[in-house]
Design an enzyme around this catalytic site. Structure first.
Site, PDB file in Angstrom:
ATOM      1  N   GLY A  17       0.816  -1.212   0.000  1.00  7.99           N
ATOM      2  CA  GLY A  17       0.000   0.000   0.000  1.00  7.99           C
ATOM      3  C   GLY A  17       0.853   1.267   0.000  1.00  7.99           C
ATOM      4  N   SER A 131       0.166  -7.053  -9.964  1.00  4.42           N
ATOM      5  CA  SER A 131       1.336  -7.932  -9.932  1.00  4.42           C
ATOM      6  C   SER A 131       2.623  -7.124 -10.040  1.00  4.42           C
ATOM      7  CB  SER A 131       1.284  -8.935 -11.086  1.00  4.42           C
ATOM      8  OG  SER A 131       2.468  -9.703 -11.086  1.00  4.42           O
ATOM      9  N   GLY A 132       3.659  -7.662  -9.455  1.00  4.95           N
ATOM     10  CA  GLY A 132       4.969  -7.013  -9.559  1.00  4.95           C
ATOM     11  C   GLY A 132       5.634  -6.852  -8.219  1.00  4.95           C
ATOM     12  N   LYS A 186      -5.603 -12.399 -12.568  1.00  8.83           N
ATOM     13  CA  LYS A 186      -4.410 -12.309 -11.706  1.00  8.83           C
ATOM     14  C   LYS A 186      -4.086 -13.685 -11.112  1.00  8.83           C
ATOM     15  CE  LYS A 186      -1.165 -10.537  -8.987  1.00  8.83           C
ATOM     16  NZ  LYS A 186      -1.008 -11.355  -7.828  1.00  8.83           N
ATOM     17  N   HIS A 189      -2.462 -15.663 -13.758  1.00  8.91           N
ATOM     18  CA  HIS A 189      -1.100 -15.123 -13.900  1.00  8.91           C
ATOM     19  C   HIS A 189      -0.172 -15.791 -12.877  1.00  8.91           C
ATOM     20  CE1 HIS A 189       2.054 -12.526 -12.250  1.00  8.91           C
ATOM     21  NE2 HIS A 189       2.227 -12.059 -13.469  1.00  8.91           N
ATOM     22  N   ASN A 190      -0.609 -15.846 -11.639  1.00 12.89           N
ATOM     23  CA  ASN A 190       0.217 -16.447 -10.597  1.00 12.89           C
ATOM     24  C   ASN A 190       0.420 -17.941 -10.831  1.00 12.89           C
ATOM     25  OD1 ASN A 190      -0.060 -13.881  -9.527  1.00 12.89           O
ATOM     26  ND2 ASN A 190      -0.159 -14.608  -7.424  1.00 12.89           N
ATOM     27  N   GLU A 193       2.976 -18.295 -13.322  1.00 13.25           N
ATOM     28  CA  GLU A 193       4.248 -17.964 -12.646  1.00 13.25           C
ATOM     29  C   GLU A 193       4.799 -19.218 -11.922  1.00 13.25           C
ATOM     30  OE1 GLU A 193       3.890 -14.375 -10.197  1.00 13.25           O
ATOM     31  OE2 GLU A 193       4.856 -15.488  -8.585  1.00 13.25           O
ATOM     32  N   HIS A 455     -22.858 -45.589 -17.617  1.00  8.99           N
ATOM     33  CA  HIS A 455     -22.725 -44.156 -17.914  1.00  8.99           C
ATOM     34  C   HIS A 455     -22.894 -43.838 -19.401  1.00  8.99           C
ATOM     35  CE1 HIS A 455     -21.803 -43.020 -13.857  1.00  8.99           C
ATOM     36  NE2 HIS A 455     -20.813 -43.886 -13.773  1.00  8.99           N
TER      37      HIS A 455
HETATM   38  P1  NBP Z   1      -0.271  -7.372   4.354  1.00  9.70           P
HETATM   39  O1  NBP Z   1      -0.931  -8.402   3.510  1.00  9.70           O
HETATM   40  O2  NBP Z   1       0.826  -7.781   5.243  1.00  9.70           O
HETATM   41  O3  NBP Z   1      -1.401  -6.644   5.224  1.00  9.70           O
HETATM   42  C1  NBP Z   1      -1.056  -5.671   6.186  1.00  9.70           C
HETATM   43  C2  NBP Z   1      -2.008  -4.516   6.106  1.00  9.70           C
HETATM   44  O4  NBP Z   1      -3.357  -4.948   6.345  1.00  9.70           O
HETATM   45  C3  NBP Z   1      -1.707  -3.469   7.174  1.00  9.70           C
HETATM   46  O5  NBP Z   1      -1.894  -2.196   6.609  1.00  9.70           O
HETATM   47  C4  NBP Z   1      -2.748  -3.786   8.254  1.00  9.70           C
HETATM   48  O6  NBP Z   1      -3.047  -2.705   9.083  1.00  9.70           O
HETATM   49  C5  NBP Z   1      -3.923  -4.110   7.362  1.00  9.70           C
HETATM   50  N1  NBP Z   1      -5.030  -4.734   8.092  1.00  9.70           N
HETATM   51  C6  NBP Z   1      -5.132  -5.960   8.643  1.00  9.70           C
HETATM   52 BR1  NBP Z   1      -3.795  -7.201   8.697  1.00  9.70          BR
HETATM   53  N2  NBP Z   1      -6.319  -6.191   9.224  1.00  9.70           N
HETATM   54  C7  NBP Z   1      -7.021  -5.054   9.033  1.00  9.70           C
HETATM   55  C8  NBP Z   1      -8.320  -4.676   9.389  1.00  9.70           C
HETATM   56  N3  NBP Z   1      -9.152  -5.510  10.024  1.00  9.70           N
HETATM   57  N4  NBP Z   1      -8.727  -3.438   9.055  1.00  9.70           N
HETATM   58  C9  NBP Z   1      -7.910  -2.595   8.405  1.00  9.70           C
HETATM   59  N5  NBP Z   1      -6.648  -2.907   8.017  1.00  9.70           N
HETATM   60  C10 NBP Z   1      -6.211  -4.127   8.336  1.00  9.70           C
HETATM   61  O7  NBP Z   1       0.243  -6.160   3.427  1.00  9.70           O
HETATM   62  P2  NBP Z   1       1.037  -6.204   2.046  1.00  9.70           P
HETATM   63  O8  NBP Z   1       2.109  -7.236   2.034  1.00  9.70           O
HETATM   64  O9  NBP Z   1       1.393  -4.792   1.789  1.00  9.70           O
HETATM   65  O10 NBP Z   1      -0.054  -6.675   0.984  1.00  9.70           O
HETATM   66  C11 NBP Z   1      -1.271  -5.977   0.774  1.00  9.70           C
HETATM   67  C12 NBP Z   1      -2.119  -6.730  -0.222  1.00  9.70           C
HETATM   68  O11 NBP Z   1      -1.419  -6.808  -1.461  1.00  9.70           O
HETATM   69  C13 NBP Z   1      -2.419  -8.171   0.189  1.00  9.70           C
HETATM   70  O12 NBP Z   1      -3.697  -8.518  -0.204  1.00  9.70           O
HETATM   71  C14 NBP Z   1      -1.401  -8.973  -0.584  1.00  9.70           C
HETATM   72  O13 NBP Z   1      -1.823 -10.296  -0.828  1.00  9.70           O
HETATM   73  C15 NBP Z   1      -1.331  -8.165  -1.866  1.00  9.70           C
HETATM   74  N6  NBP Z   1      -0.096  -8.343  -2.618  1.00  9.70           N
HETATM   75  C16 NBP Z   1       1.092  -8.400  -2.008  1.00  9.70           C
HETATM   76  C17 NBP Z   1       2.259  -8.560  -2.758  1.00  9.70           C
HETATM   77  C18 NBP Z   1       3.590  -8.578  -2.106  1.00  9.70           C
HETATM   78  O14 NBP Z   1       4.589  -8.760  -2.833  1.00  9.70           O
HETATM   79  N7  NBP Z   1       3.696  -8.394  -0.789  1.00  9.70           N
HETATM   80  C19 NBP Z   1       2.179  -8.637  -4.127  1.00  9.70           C
HETATM   81  C20 NBP Z   1       0.952  -8.550  -4.732  1.00  9.70           C
HETATM   82  C21 NBP Z   1      -0.183  -8.393  -3.967  1.00  9.70           C
HETATM   83  P3  NBP Z   1      -2.225  -2.497  10.470  1.00  9.70           P
HETATM   84  O15 NBP Z   1      -0.963  -1.791  10.084  1.00  9.70           O
HETATM   85  O16 NBP Z   1      -3.118  -1.687  11.288  1.00  9.70           O
HETATM   86  O17 NBP Z   1      -1.970  -3.868  11.038  1.00  9.70           O
END
Ligand code: NBP
Length: 483
Positions: A17, A131-132, A186, A189-190, A193, A455
């Protein structure tokens, strides 16, 4: 707080994010509102990047008030319950016409469910596959948005501004289709991958064990391959990984990493979905199972007593074998992508999405993990024949398979004789042979099914559905096809 100053917002400021928010803020015309459940992440991001001009919010109400209309927010939180929790809060403070985007890795049936529920409030919900990884989120990911046409009008220009850009200048984002289509694509895609990574790993293993080359020498081979038809991000990073030396032991890093591959579930989703759709994605399935097998040390430990072929694996012509493996890798890769695109076509038919397969291949050319030159060839194939039933039969790919099949067979034979597991190479070859066969033993399976379960079967020489009276006088009767 600066009221209604932002045109886009991000909820969830963990690694993905915060990088996506920085990417958005760096593009002309964007002002980005940011919100995170726990305040620390928001404070840290805003302090670390004053140049981004973020508009921080510390409650959902503040976040909504900081966005201009239609309000557009991208959720980047942990997939599953956390995503639902954030949607519930946003729906309370957003209005009809606003847009909620889930940029997390949601399972597409969840996206379909959420889209349906949110739509009832008049708010648009878009599931967007991104993705990325971290780097892509910051500098330009490949983005696969679903959702309504209405939301794409507002969202399209914003997503185009942050997406990766392909060599021909096209941004790597397109409106994939309605509701869950983006997350479906997506997911596939994975899955692709997974297959691509497993095939590369098998190629490395065979070369190492067959020729005795060191990881550093194999890194050079992959770097060389990266200048040809295999050119891709995954081949490029494989060379980097193989070249890495462990600082502590001085050994190649690949030799000190535990050989148990992890998975976050998207490969399994791709395979489960393919099973439901009846689409054979054997390359992706074998890659997923190979990770599962690797992750059972207790079984692998006891299975060491099982015998292998008992011969030394040493190829006579090392350079020739390396070239064979390269061709086997390319042929298997064609099959894996062909199967993946098949799954997207079948998914589109099942869920009533209109998905442009050529456009999908184009948005994977940059920003995402499977980015590769090869995707231009897939785009060309669909441009020439949008309804192409089997991607592998497009002239470029059919030609590569024709050229590579002898090498591909030699590699699978060598691996089998040496007792070296190459499930993705061999299953791809089996799929290839199954697909091109004039006649399959499925006829016998139909006979067996008719024997034990009545069948029924169809005949090659006349219309109708038939059943043999197996427990009677074994005459054939015309049957109602009710099974
Ligand atoms: P995470 O998947 O580790 O999630 C952490 C975030 O979720 C924090 O901001 C946390 O807030 C928030 N959160 C949670 Br846990 N529970 C919550 C709730 N009940 N209400 C509000 N916020 C909540 O973060 P990420 O690795 O940055 O990935 C984010 C998304 O992107 C995921 O869906 C992931 O699958 C996807 N993604 C990740 C990658 C990668 O390479 N990491 C790649 C592609 C897609 P807090 O700070 O208050 O705990």
């Amino acid at each position: 707080m600066n009221a209604a100053a932002a045109n886009i917002g991000v909820v969830g400021l963990a690694v993905m994010g915060s990088n996506l928010a920085r990417n958005l803020a760096s593009r002309e015309g964007n002002t980005v509102a940011v919100y995170n459940r726990s305040r620390t992440k928001t404070d840290e991001l805003v302090q670390a990047h004053p140049e981004a001009g973020f508009v921080p919010a510390f409650s959902y109400e503040e976040f909504a008030a900081s966005l201009s209309k239609p309000r557009t927010a991208i959720i980047m939180v942990k997939a599953g319950g956390p995503t639902d929790a954030v949607i519930d809060e946003l729906v309370k403070v957003f209005e009809p016409g606003d847009i909620i985007v889930d940029g997390g890795n949601a399972y597409f049936p969840d996206t379909i469910r959420r889209e349906k529920a949110v739509r009832e409030t008049g708010i648009n919900f878009v599931g967007a596959g991104i993705s990325g990884g971290e780097e892509g989120a910051l500098n330009g990911p490949s983005i696969m948005p679903g959702g309504s046409d209405e939301s794409w009008v507002t969202l399209g220009p914003i997503l185009k501004s942050i997406a990766a850009v392909a060599d021909d200048g096209e941004p790597c984002v397109t409106h994939i289709g309605h509701d869950g289509a983006g997350h479906f694509v997506k997911m596939v895609h994975n899955g692709i991958e997974y297959a691509d990574m497993q095939l590369i790993a098998e190629a490395y293993d065979l070369i190492r064990r067959g020729t005795g080359r060191t990881p550093a020498e194999i890194a050079d081979i992959f770097a060389e391959w990266n200048t040809g038809e295999l050119e891709s991000y995954l081949i490029e990073i494989t060379a980097e990984v193989l070249r890495q030396v462990d600082a502590e032991t001085g050994k190649p890093l690949v030799d000190v990493i535990l050989d148990q591959a992890g998975a976050k579930g998207t490969g399994a989703w791709t395979v489960q979905t393919a099973l439901s759709l009846g689409v054979p994605v054997s390359g992706i399935a074998e890659a997923t199972f190979a990770r599962s097998l690797s992750s059972h040390p207790e079984q692998r430990e006891v299975a060491r007593v099982l015998p292998g072929p008992g011969t030394e694996f040493q190829v006579d012509d090392a350079d020739g074998f390396v070239e064979d493996v390269r061709q086997a890798l390319f042929a298997s890769k064609i099959i894996a992508y062909s199967q993946g695109f098949d799954e997207i076509r079948a998914g589109a038919a099942e869920y009533n999405w209109t998905i442009d397969l050529g456009a999908v291949s184009k948005i994977w050319r940059a920003g995402c993990i499977i980015r590769a030159q090869f995707l231009n060839r897939i785009a060309d194939a669909y441009a020439e024949q949008p309804e192409l039933p089997v991607l592998a039969t497009a002239p470029y790919f059919a030609d590569a398979l024709t050229r590579g099949q002898a090498a591909w067979r030699r590699v699978v034979i060598a691996a089998t004789q040496a007792g070296i597991p190459s499930p993705a190479f061999s299953s791809s070859l089996a799929y290839y042979d199954g697909l091109r066969a004039d006649r399959l033993p499925a006829a016998l399976v139909q006979g067996q099914r008719d024997f034990f379960g009545a069948h029924t079967y169809k005949r090659i020489d006349k219309e109708g559905t038939f059943h043999t009276l197996w427990s009677g006088d074994r005459t054939e009767i015309e049957a109602e096809d009710t099974h």
